[in-house]
Write a protein that holds these residues in place. Structure first.
Motif, mmCIF file in Angstrom:
data_model
loop_
_atom_site.group_PDB
_atom_site.id
_atom_site.type_symbol
_atom_site.label_atom_id
_atom_site.label_comp_id
_atom_site.label_asym_id
_atom_site.label_seq_id
_atom_site.Cartn_x
_atom_site.Cartn_y
_atom_site.Cartn_z
ATOM 1 N N ALA A 83 39.155 22.958 69.173
ATOM 2 C CA ALA A 83 39.573 21.579 68.954
ATOM 3 C C ALA A 83 38.389 20.642 69.167
ATOM 4 C CB ALA A 83 40.705 21.226 69.911
ATOM 5 N N TYR A 84 38.388 19.540 68.426
ATOM 6 C CA TYR A 84 37.256 18.619 68.458
ATOM 7 C C TYR A 84 37.758 17.179 68.584
ATOM 8 C CZ TYR A 84 35.006 22.736 66.415
ATOM 9 O OH TYR A 84 34.545 24.011 66.170
ATOM 10 N N GLY A 85 36.807 16.306 68.976
ATOM 11 C CA GLY A 85 37.135 14.889 69.099
ATOM 12 C C GLY A 85 37.744 14.592 70.446
ATOM 13 N N LYS A 86 38.797 13.818 70.451
ATOM 14 C CA LYS A 86 39.501 13.504 71.684
ATOM 15 C C LYS A 86 40.564 14.579 71.906
ATOM 16 C CE LYS A 86 42.033 9.819 74.020
ATOM 17 N NZ LYS A 86 42.629 8.465 73.893
ATOM 18 N N VAL A 87 40.208 15.542 72.778
ATOM 19 C CA VAL A 87 41.063 16.708 72.995
ATOM 20 C C VAL A 87 41.816 16.535 74.314
ATOM 21 C CG1 VAL A 87 41.184 19.206 73.111
ATOM 22 C CG2 VAL A 87 39.362 18.108 71.790
ATOM 23 N N GLN A 88 43.109 16.879 74.289
ATOM 24 C CA GLN A 88 43.916 16.738 75.504
ATOM 25 C C GLN A 88 44.987 17.815 75.528
ATOM 26 O OE1 GLN A 88 45.646 12.858 75.989
ATOM 27 N NE2 GLN A 88 46.509 13.307 78.002
ATOM 28 N N VAL A 89 45.161 18.437 76.736
ATOM 29 C CA VAL A 89 46.200 19.442 76.937
ATOM 30 C C VAL A 89 46.999 19.050 78.168
ATOM 31 C CG1 VAL A 89 46.722 21.844 77.498
ATOM 32 C CG2 VAL A 89 44.922 21.314 75.854
ATOM 33 N N ASN A 90 48.328 19.028 78.036
ATOM 34 C CA ASN A 90 49.229 18.724 79.153
ATOM 35 C C ASN A 90 50.051 19.951 79.490
ATOM 36 O OD1 ASN A 90 49.760 15.612 77.542
ATOM 37 N ND2 ASN A 90 48.421 15.960 79.274
ATOM 38 N N ARG A 91 50.254 20.163 80.788
ATOM 39 C CA ARG A 91 51.167 21.228 81.259
ATOM 40 C C ARG A 91 52.228 20.555 82.138
ATOM 41 N NH1 ARG A 91 50.801 26.855 82.178
ATOM 42 N NH2 ARG A 91 52.930 27.590 82.456
ATOM 43 N N GLY A 92 53.381 20.288 81.558
ATOM 44 C CA GLY A 92 54.425 19.576 82.284
ATOM 45 C C GLY A 92 53.929 18.204 82.723
#
Length: 553
Positions: A83-92
Motif C-alpha cells: 500500500a502507498y500514500g496515506k496508509v492506515q490500518v485499524n484493529r478494533g
C-alpha cells in the motif's frame, strides 16, 4: 475491468499454513471502496495481480481489521498487499497503524510499515521510520530508532518492541526518557503505557535540575514521580550523595527513604554518615538517620568516628550545615574521645556542643561539665569549654587510685597540634594534685583559688598558677589514710572511654567510679570568697592566660 469503479468486491484468499498437515486457514477481505480497480500481468509469475487506486478501503470483519490507503497492489502469488500514500490500518478500537508505505501479508497478518510509521495504542503513540507489526500477536518492533509519546513523557531508543496486549514496551540501546523537568538515561528499560511505570533493568541515570539518581533495578512512575529502586541506588543533590540498597523517592515532595546499607557522603564537610535507614528532604537538604549509625569526620591526619541512636543533618538560612545527634552519643579519635546524651555541630562557628552528662578524654585527662563545647579551626580542635560544674581528672597512679583533680565553675582547655597544653579555671577553683620529688611521691596538695591556670607537658601536669588568694593544705603521704583523696563531685568514667573505633557502639559497660558522699572532699569548710558573679567571671575569661599569681611546680 480497467477504469471501472467498484464498490463491492470480495477477495477470497486461501493459503496453506502447513504442508505437513491438511489444515487450511481462510481470510476474507472485502473491498469496501476503491475509486478504480484493474488487473496487471506479473512478468515473473505471469499471474494477474490486482491494483486498487483512490480511497482504498478493505475490511475483514472477523478480526476487526480495517485497511485504508491511497493505492494498493495485491500480489496473487504471495498474498501480499503493498500500500502507498496515506496508509492506515485499524484493529478494533485499540490499534491504529499509519505510514506512507505498508506491506501487508494477508496469510500471517504481518505488516511492514515504512516512512513516518505511527502506532497509536491506549494513550500512547509510537513513532519510527520502520516498524514491523503482527496483528495476531499484537507485537511491533523497530530497529533503527523510535520514540514513544504519552501524557507524561517521551521515551526514545534505537531498538524497541511493543506488546499491545499488555501495554509493555521494551526499549534497548540509547534509551532516554524525557519528562517535564527530568531525563532518564539507560541502555535497557521496560515501560508500561497503561500504568506509566518504567521498570529499570540495567544501570540507569536520572538527571534533573535539583537532583540526580542512579540505580540498576527498580520502578519509576512517570505520572506520580514515585520511585522504588532496589539495587545499587544513589541519590545526589547539591549537598550530599546518598546511597543504599533500597530507595523510595517522591519527586513531588522531594522526600526520599533509603533502607539497608545507607551512606551519606558530604565532600564539602569531609563527612560520611552510615546507617540502615535515612530520610532525605530535598527542599531543605535535610537528612534523618537512624538504626546502626556510624558517623565519620575525615580530618587532616585521621578520622573521628561517632555513634548514636539518631542523627539529623540540615541547613541554616545561609545554607550552612547543622548536625544534631541524639541519645547515647559516643565518639572516637586517636587523640580525642567523648560521650554524652546529645550533641550538635554547627558549621557557622565550627563548634560542637555536648549536652547531658558530657565527658571528653584527651591523653590521660578526663573533662566533664554540665555542658561542653569544642571549637575547631581548620578541622583541628583548638578549644574546649566546660560550662557549669567543670571538672578535670587525670590518673596519677591507677594502681593506687590516685587522681590529679581540678574543678571550678567553668573551664577552658587550649589545644595545639592535637595536644592539650593549658587549662584555665574561671570561678570557684579547687585543685587536688599529687606532688613528687625526683619521681618519688611526697604528698598531695589541696588548694582553693577563684581562678587557676594549669600547664601540661606531654599530657602530664607541669605547672599550676593560683591567681586569687589561694588557700590550701599540703598533706604528706603518711596522712593519706586519714583523708579523702577525691574532690566533691568526683566521677571517673574511664571504663566507658572508647579506646578504638568499635567501642563507640558499646554503652555504659561499667558504672563510673564515684566517692561516697560522706567521704567526699579533703577540706569541708565553706569558702564564701570563691563565689563569683557573672561580671567577675566575664573579666576572668578576658584575662590572658598565665599571668602572675601563686605558682606551684
Amino acid at each position: 475491468m480497467t477504469g471501472i469503479a467498484i464498490r463491492k468486491y470480495t477477495i477470497f484468499i486461501f493459503c496453506c499454513l502447513s504442508l505437513s498437515t491438511e489444515i487450511v486457514a481462510q481470510s476474507f477481505f472485502t473491498i469496501r471502496n476503491a475509486d478504480s480497480v484493474f488487473m496487471v500481468k506479473n512478468p515473473v509469475t505471469q499471474d494477474h495481480d490486482q491494483v486498487f487506486v483512490g480511497n482504498v478501503f478493505l475490511e475483514e470483519k472477523a478480526k476487526e481489521i480495517k485497511f485504508f490507503c491511497d493505492s494498493a497492489y495485491k500480489h496473487s502469488d504471495t498474498q501480499i498487499i503493498e500500500a502507498y500514500g496515506k496508509v492506515q490500518v485499524n484493529r478494533g478500537d485499540t490499534i491504529d497503524l499509519q505510514g506512507e508505505y505498508m506491506s501487508f501479508d494477508l496469510n500471517t497478518n504481518f505488516l511492514k510499515v515504512r516512512k513516518n510509521a505511527k502506532l497509536e495504542h491506549a494513550k500512547a503513540t509510537l513513532l519510527t521510520d520502520s516498524l514491523d507489526y503482527n496483528l495476531d500477536t499484537e507485537i511491533g518492533a523497530y530497529n533503527y530508532g523510535g520514540k514513544l509519546i504519552d501524557s507524561t513523557s517521551v521515551l526514545s531508543s534505537r531498538v524497541g518492541t511493543y506488546y499491545a496486549s499488555n501495554g509493555d514496551v521494551l526499549f534497548k540501546q540509547n534509551v532516554v526518557i524525557t519528562g517535564e523537568d527530568y531525563k532518564i538515561i539507560t541502555d535497557s528499560l521496560r515501560y508500561n503505557v497503561n500504568s506509566n511505570e518504567a521498570f529499570i533493568i540495567s544501570p540507569t541515570d536520572f538527571v534533573s535540575e535539583d537532583y540526580q539518581m542512579y540505580t540498576e533495578r527498580g520502578v519509576y512512575n512517570t505520572n506520580t514521580g514515585i520511585s522504588n529502586f532496589t539495587k545499587a541506588t544513589k541519590l545526589i543533590n547539591e549537598s550530599y550523595v546518598l546511597t543504599g540498597d533500597n530507595l523510595n523517592y517522591d519527586e513531588k515532595t522531594g522526600i526520599g527513604i533509603l533502607t539497608k546499607n545507607c551512606e551519606l557522603v558530604d565532600t564539602v564537610n569531609n563527612m560520611v554518615l552510615k546507617s540502615d535507614y535515612m530520610k532525605s528532604v530535598r527542599q531543605d537538604s535535610s537528612v534523618l538517620a537512624v538504626d546502626s549509625i556510624e558517623l565519620q569526620y575525615i580530618m587532616e591526619k585521621d578520622t573521628l568516628f561517632a555513634h548514636s541512636d539518631t542523627i539529623f543533618v540540615h541547613k541554616d538560612t545561609l545554607h550552612r550545615q547543622i548536625m544534631e545527634v541524639y541519645r547515647k552519643v559516643k565518639f572516637f579519635k586517636p587523640d580525642f574521645q567523648g560521650k554524652c546524651d546529645s550533641l550538635s555541630f554547627t558549621e557557622a562557628d565550627s563548634t560542637m556542643r555536648m549536652y547531658y552528662d558530657p565527658t571528653i578524654w584527651s591523653g590521660t585527662n578526663q573533662l566533664t561539665a554540665d555542658t561542653i563545647t569544642a571549637e575547631f579551626v581548620n578541622e583541628k580542635l583548638k578549644h574546649v569549654n566546660l560550662l557549669q560544674n567543670a571538672f578535670t581528672i587525670a590518673s596519677e597512679d591507677s594502681t593506687q587510685n590516685f587522681y590529679n583533680q581540678m574543678k571550678g565553675r567553668e573551664m577552658k582547655a587550649f589545644i595545639d597540634n592535637d595536644t592539650l597544653h593549658t587549662i584555665e579555671v574561671y570561678g570557684n577553683g579547687e585543685s587536688l594534685y599529687f606532688v613528687k620529688d625526683d619521681g618519688k611521691l611526697t604528698g598531695v596538695n589541696h588548694i582553693r583559688s577563684s581562678d587557676i591556670t594549669i600547664r601540661l607537658n606531654d599530657q602530664k601536669l607541669s605547672t599550676i598558677i593560683f591567681r586569687t588568694k589561694p588557700t590550701g593544705t599540703m598533706h604528706p603521704v603518711s596522712n593519706f589514710d586519714k583523708i579523702a583523696l577525691l574532690l566533691n563531685g568526683f566521677r571517673w568514667d574511664e571504663a566507658n572511654r572508647p579506646r578504638r573505633r568499635e567501642d563507640i557502639f558499646e554503652w555504659n559497660l561499667a558504672p563510673p567510679v564515684e566517692e561516697p558522699a560522706q567521704k567526699r572532699g579533703v577540706i569541708t569548710e565553706d569558702n564564701p570568697e570563691e563565689e563569683k558573679n557573672d561580671e567577675d567571671l566575664k573579666n576572668a575569661k578576658q584575662r590572658k592566660p598565665l599571668e602572675n599569681g601563686g605558682e606551684f611546680r
